[in-house]
Design a protein around this motif. Structure first.
Motif, PDB file in Angstrom:
ATOM      1  N   GLY A   1      45.038  28.529  38.561  1.00 24.72           N
ATOM      2  CA  GLY A   1      43.660  28.970  38.736  1.00 24.72           C
ATOM      3  C   GLY A   1      43.589  29.708  40.060  1.00 24.72           C
ATOM      4  N   GLY A   2      43.920  30.986  40.030  1.00 24.10           N
ATOM      5  CA  GLY A   2      44.046  31.759  41.264  1.00 24.10           C
ATOM      6  C   GLY A   2      42.748  32.406  41.704  1.00 24.10           C
ATOM      7  N   SER A   3      41.983  31.694  42.493  1.00 26.49           N
ATOM      8  CA  SER A   3      40.834  32.219  43.234  1.00 26.49           C
ATOM      9  C   SER A   3      39.802  32.958  42.364  1.00 26.49           C
ATOM     10  N   GLY A   4      39.221  34.017  42.908  1.00 26.68           N
ATOM     11  CA  GLY A   4      38.155  34.741  42.221  1.00 26.68           C
ATOM     12  C   GLY A   4      38.584  35.290  40.870  1.00 26.68           C
ATOM     13  N   GLY A   5      39.859  35.615  40.757  1.00 25.41           N
ATOM     14  CA  GLY A   5      40.385  36.124  39.495  1.00 25.41           C
ATOM     15  C   GLY A   5      40.376  35.082  38.393  1.00 25.41           C
ATOM     16  N   ALA A   6      40.376  33.816  38.772  1.00 22.64           N
ATOM     17  CA  ALA A   6      40.265  32.716  37.811  1.00 22.64           C
ATOM     18  C   ALA A   6      38.792  32.411  37.546  1.00 22.64           C
ATOM     19  N   LEU A   7      38.036  32.285  38.644  1.00 24.00           N
ATOM     20  CA  LEU A   7      36.627  31.899  38.541  1.00 24.00           C
ATOM     21  C   LEU A   7      35.820  32.876  37.682  1.00 24.00           C
ATOM     22  N   ALA A   8      36.245  34.142  37.674  1.00 21.59           N
ATOM     23  CA  ALA A   8      35.505  35.188  36.959  1.00 21.59           C
ATOM     24  C   ALA A   8      35.405  34.946  35.455  1.00 21.59           C
ATOM     25  N   ILE A   9      36.215  34.014  34.920  1.00 21.38           N
ATOM     26  CA  ILE A   9      36.025  33.618  33.516  1.00 21.38           C
ATOM     27  C   ILE A   9      35.841  32.100  33.415  1.00 21.38           C
ATOM     28  N   ALA A  10      35.428  31.477  34.516  1.00 21.80           N
ATOM     29  CA  ALA A  10      35.446  30.007  34.559  1.00 21.80           C
ATOM     30  C   ALA A  10      34.105  29.356  34.876  1.00 21.80           C
ATOM     31  N   VAL A  11      33.011  30.072  34.671  1.00 23.29           N
ATOM     32  CA  VAL A  11      31.704  29.458  34.906  1.00 23.29           C
ATOM     33  C   VAL A  11      31.269  28.780  33.601  1.00 23.29           C
ATOM     34  N   GLY A  12      31.656  27.524  33.464  1.00 23.74           N
ATOM     35  CA  GLY A  12      31.467  26.835  32.194  1.00 23.74           C
ATOM     36  C   GLY A  12      30.548  25.632  32.257  1.00 23.74           C
ATOM     37  N   ASN A  13      30.177  25.134  31.064  1.00 16.58           N
ATOM     38  CA  ASN A  13      29.444  23.868  30.967  1.00 16.58           C
ATOM     39  C   ASN A  13      30.388  22.687  31.198  1.00 16.58           C
ATOM     40  N   ARG A  14      31.635  22.874  30.795  1.00 15.91           N
ATOM     41  CA  ARG A  14      32.679  21.882  31.053  1.00 15.91           C
ATOM     42  C   ARG A  14      33.845  22.603  31.689  1.00 15.91           C
ATOM     43  N   ILE A  15      34.422  21.994  32.718  1.00 15.91           N
ATOM     44  CA  ILE A  15      35.585  22.584  33.372  1.00 15.91           C
ATOM     45  C   ILE A  15      36.705  21.556  33.355  1.00 15.91           C
ATOM     46  N   ASN A  16      37.768  21.897  32.632  1.00 18.27           N
ATOM     47  CA  ASN A  16      38.917  21.005  32.523  1.00 18.27           C
ATOM     48  C   ASN A  16      40.099  21.574  33.271  1.00 18.27           C
ATOM     49  N   MET A  17      40.997  20.677  33.631  1.00 19.41           N
ATOM     50  CA  MET A  17      42.296  21.127  34.137  1.00 19.41           C
ATOM     51  C   MET A  17      43.380  20.317  33.493  1.00 19.41           C
ATOM     52  N   LEU A  18      44.440  20.990  33.087  1.00 20.66           N
ATOM     53  CA  LEU A  18      45.612  20.246  32.661  1.00 20.66           C
ATOM     54  C   LEU A  18      46.162  19.505  33.882  1.00 20.66           C
TER      55      LEU A  18
ATOM     56  N   VAL B   1      40.466  15.756  33.738  1.00 15.54           N
ATOM     57  CA  VAL B   1      41.897  16.020  33.892  1.00 15.54           C
ATOM     58  C   VAL B   1      42.528  15.720  32.539  1.00 15.54           C
ATOM     59  N   ILE B   2      43.184  16.712  31.959  1.00 15.58           N
ATOM     60  CA  ILE B   2      43.778  16.500  30.638  1.00 15.58           C
ATOM     61  C   ILE B   2      45.260  16.194  30.792  1.00 15.58           C
ATOM     62  N   GLU B   3      45.631  15.003  30.370  1.00 15.81           N
ATOM     63  CA  GLU B   3      47.012  14.554  30.553  1.00 15.81           C
ATOM     64  C   GLU B   3      47.996  15.435  29.813  1.00 15.81           C
ATOM     65  N   GLU B   4      49.131  15.637  30.452  1.00 21.43           N
ATOM     66  CA  GLU B   4      50.221  16.387  29.820  1.00 21.43           C
ATOM     67  C   GLU B   4      51.294  15.395  29.378  1.00 21.43           C
ATOM     68  N   PRO B   5      52.139  15.812  28.440  1.00 19.99           N
ATOM     69  CA  PRO B   5      53.237  14.940  28.033  1.00 19.99           C
ATOM     70  C   PRO B   5      54.116  14.624  29.247  1.00 19.99           C
ATOM     71  N   PRO B   6      54.769  13.457  29.270  1.00 20.56           N
ATOM     72  CA  PRO B   6      55.665  13.171  30.389  1.00 20.56           C
ATOM     73  C   PRO B   6      56.725  14.268  30.441  1.00 20.56           C
TER      74      PRO B   6
ATOM     75  N   GLN C   1      42.060  18.402  21.068  1.00 21.59           N
ATOM     76  CA  GLN C   1      41.163  17.258  20.830  1.00 21.59           C
ATOM     77  C   GLN C   1      40.021  17.215  21.845  1.00 21.59           C
ATOM     78  N   VAL C   2      40.367  17.490  23.110  1.00 17.20           N
ATOM     79  CA  VAL C   2      39.335  17.478  24.148  1.00 17.20           C
ATOM     80  C   VAL C   2      38.307  18.585  23.891  1.00 17.20           C
ATOM     81  N   LEU C   3      38.794  19.773  23.560  1.00 16.50           N
ATOM     82  CA  LEU C   3      37.880  20.902  23.309  1.00 16.50           C
ATOM     83  C   LEU C   3      36.937  20.582  22.155  1.00 16.50           C
ATOM     84  N   GLU C   4      37.484  19.977  21.105  1.00 16.46           N
ATOM     85  CA  GLU C   4      36.659  19.646  19.948  1.00 16.46           C
ATOM     86  C   GLU C   4      35.554  18.656  20.331  1.00 16.46           C
ATOM     87  N   ARG C   5      35.940  17.630  21.090  1.00 15.04           N
ATOM     88  CA  ARG C   5      34.948  16.642  21.524  1.00 15.04           C
ATOM     89  C   ARG C   5      33.882  17.299  22.405  1.00 15.04           C
ATOM     90  N   GLN C   6      34.309  18.127  23.350  1.00 12.44           N
ATOM     91  CA  GLN C   6      33.340  18.727  24.279  1.00 12.44           C
ATOM     92  C   GLN C   6      32.400  19.701  23.561  1.00 12.44           C
TER      93      GLN C   6
END
Lengths: 291, 316
Positions: free
Chosen positions: B196-213, B260-265, B281-286
């Motif tokens: 998520g690199g700064s303004g270049g990321a935020l420019a498509i990231a103004v959301g109702n839900r914000i997740n991170m892997l 925070v969305i868990e990743e496989p070990p 699954q998370v996207l569907e629930r949200q």
């Protein structure tokens, strides 16, 4: 060799603040390098009489020069950063903040105020470049957001004078999020049909340009101001070539359609008053003009 | 295959050993292979359970990490990519279009990186120019027009810092997206999948839900950029990665993100399929949660989400 030393220490300013403009009878212009009589520069609103270079001004100097009777009522002046990341580089952010606070007499890098311009009520914010390069962290973000909300509630125009290196690294992603926060508040102002005028002074770069500074209904740049997203050094490193002269200067942005006008500091006040009347205080098409 | 990141060396070595043994197709080795596979899972878990922020930065940039097109392929059907900003060009580093997600039409926006050199150049290393952001906004506004929710995948080192990008108004393009995304009257669900690199990321990231892997990063500046500005020494990047609090867990703590969305070990690249379906699954629930909100409520909820960003004190 005592006679080589000054008997008296140089006089410090009594208010304990330090201006970033050098003191003295004569002053060297950073634009053309000429040494000019200081009073002459002040008389010309801090514009070089030889080359029209616009000296950097403090936020307070800008407000005093622009507003009716040089008067303004600052609000949210006591907002302060709490160093949310416990950030430390060569120096602790907390100590840096304290230094800049005592140096500028401000809590952070912006003054927000209610004032009058040409007799009309406005909300105005002026950024302070001497406070950590005018960088935007949580406090700057919150204050400008509140200013926009205040302008919306009172339905009075908002003016923001930007001069900033961009988002403040020492508050990490919280600084980044201020861009979205302020822009969302400006969206509300926009929908309510209340004017927002953005003035871009030297320099305005990074996250400040990429949010509110570019979102004015009217964007006004000061002559010669450096305005851009990426800084010139970063661009040169990316493209491996020298940038053409004048690149990212106010006149370049005017030519490329990014600002509406480049306005001399000497005529800024008059221009703003006229614009506010044209956009807002003058009668609407369906109203009778007031005689 | 050599390790793409230094701390994965023991994992890659073990993988190679298993592959070698499996290649022998000797039934007598089956037990040994199974034992080593178990060891591999354990080793991945061990290494990935204690990554430091600098290592997480390397995972976020891992060349085999799933990219936006992998998520689209894994989660969507009938993907129709739309091209161009109608003003200047089509930006290949930022994708926009429509697809079916769990049977419903959605708009998809996402940065796209390349894997081989030629793709990397085509995708400009995932760094959009203004026309990319303008295309994204155009498609998001189409989504609003037709009542489609927007799913955004964020994975960029940043907006492209080039001469042409500046000339065409990189700052204005990002700023306009921030303001206009705040007004969208449809659900917007954002996931930072890599960088998520700064303004270049935020420019498509103004959301109702914000997740991170789990091993994504989100920051105002790259650790390298921060190090070179504050220390004039890129060697301090590791230290700045820690200082910037750019990991998913840190940002959850700071209330910058929602989940925070868990990743496989072993990270998303070690088992892309389960990483992708986990996010699905998370996207569907949200999207289900947001479907209960009307247009005004969505705008209000998004405003409040961003309004509370920041930490400060009211007294000097």
């Amino acid at each position: 060799m005592a006679w080589f030393h000054k008997a008296k220490k140089p006089r410090a300013r009594s208010d304990g603040r330090r201006s970033h403009i050098p003191e003295g009878l004569w002053i060297k212009c950073q634009g053309c390098g000429e040494v000019i009589y200081r009073k002459e520069v002040i008389r010309r609103a801090w514009i070089c009489p030889k080359c029209s270079y616009h000296f950097h001004l403090s936020a307070a100097q800008r407000l005093e020069a622009l507003l009716d009777d040089g008067h303004y009522d600052a609000f949210d002046a006591s907002l302060a950063s709490i160093d949310p990341l416990k950030f430390r580089d060569k120096k602790a952010y907390r100590d840096r903040l304290r230094d800049y606070q005592s140096r500028t007499g401000l809590g952070d890098a912006v003054i927000c105020a209610e004032a009058r311009l040409g007799g009309h009520p406005i909300v105005i914010c002026a950024m302070e470049y001497a406070f950590m390069g005018g960088s935007m962290g949580s406090v700057v973000g919150e204050k400008i957001t509140r200013a926009a909300e205040r302008a919306l509630a009172a339905r009075v125009p908002l003016i923001v004078i930007s001069t900033s290196g961009g988002a403040r690294m020492q508050e990490g992603a919280l600084s980044l999020m201020q861009m979205a926060k302020i822009s969302a508040a400006l969206a509300r102002l926009h929908e309510a049909g209340v004017p927002f005028i953005s003035i871009l002074a030297d320099p305005t770069t990074g996250g400040v340009t990429a949010s509110y500074a570019m979102l004015g209904d009217v964007n006004i740049a000061e002559p010669g101001a450096l305005i851009g997203f990426a800084g010139p050094r970063v661009i040169e490193q990316t493209i491996h070539q020298k940038l053409p002269p004048g690149f990212q200067r106010a006149e370049f942005l005017l030519e490329h359609g990014m600002v509406d006008m480049v306005v001399d500091r000497g005529t800024m006040r008059k221009t703003l008053i006229e614009l506010l009347e044209l956009l807002w205080f003058g009668p609407r098409y369906d109203e009778e003009p007031v005689a | 295959m050599s390790a793409a990141v230094p701390f994965e060396k023991p994992i890659v070595e073990l993988e190679q050993k298993i592959e070698e043994l499996a290649g022998l197709s000797d039934p007598a080795l089956a037990e040994e292979i199974a034992r080593l596979r178990g060891q591999l899972v354990e080793l991945r878990r061990k290494i990935y359970s204690r990554l430091d922020p600098w290592q997480i930065t390397q995972v976020a940039r891992h060349p085999r990490r799933p990219y936006t097109l992998d998520y689209i392929e894994g989660l969507m059907e009938g993907w129709q990519e739309l091209h161009g900003d109608r003003r200047f060009a089509d930006d290949r580093s930022l994708l926009a279009g429509f697809a079916f997600f769990k049977g419903r039409p959605v708009a998809v926006i996402g940065h796209q990186k390349g894997r081989q050199t030629r793709q990397k150049i085509e995708r400009n290393f995932g760094m959009p120019r203004p026309e990319g952001y303008r295309k994204a906004l155009r498609v998001m506004q189409l989504a609003e027009k037709f009542g489609r929710p927007i799913i955004a995948f964020v994975d960029t080192p940043g907006a492209y810092p080039g001469l042409d990008a500046e000339e065409r108004g990189q700052a204005e393009a990002i700023a306009t997206n921030l303001r206009e995304m705040a007004r969208l009257r449809v659900p917007v669900v954002v996931t930072v999948t890599g960088e998520g690199g700064s303004g270049g990321a935020l420019a498509i990231a103004v959301g109702n839900r914000i997740n991170m892997l789990e091993f994504a990063i989100y920051s105002v500046i790259s650790p390298e950029g921060c190090a070179s500005i504050l220390w004039r020494d890129a060697g301090k990047a590791e230290e700045m990665a820690r200082a910037l609090k750019l990991t998913a867990r840190d940002l959850k703590e700071l209330d910058v993100i929602d989940e925070v969305i868990e990743e496989p070990p072993g990270g998303a690249h070690s088992d892309a399929q389960s990483a992708i379906s986990g996010l699905g699954q998370v996207l569907e629930r949200q999207l289900g949660e947001l479907a209960t909100l009307g247009p005004e409520e969505l705008v209000e909820q998004r405003y409040e989400r961003f309004r509370r960003m920041g930490r400060f004190s009211e007294v000097l």
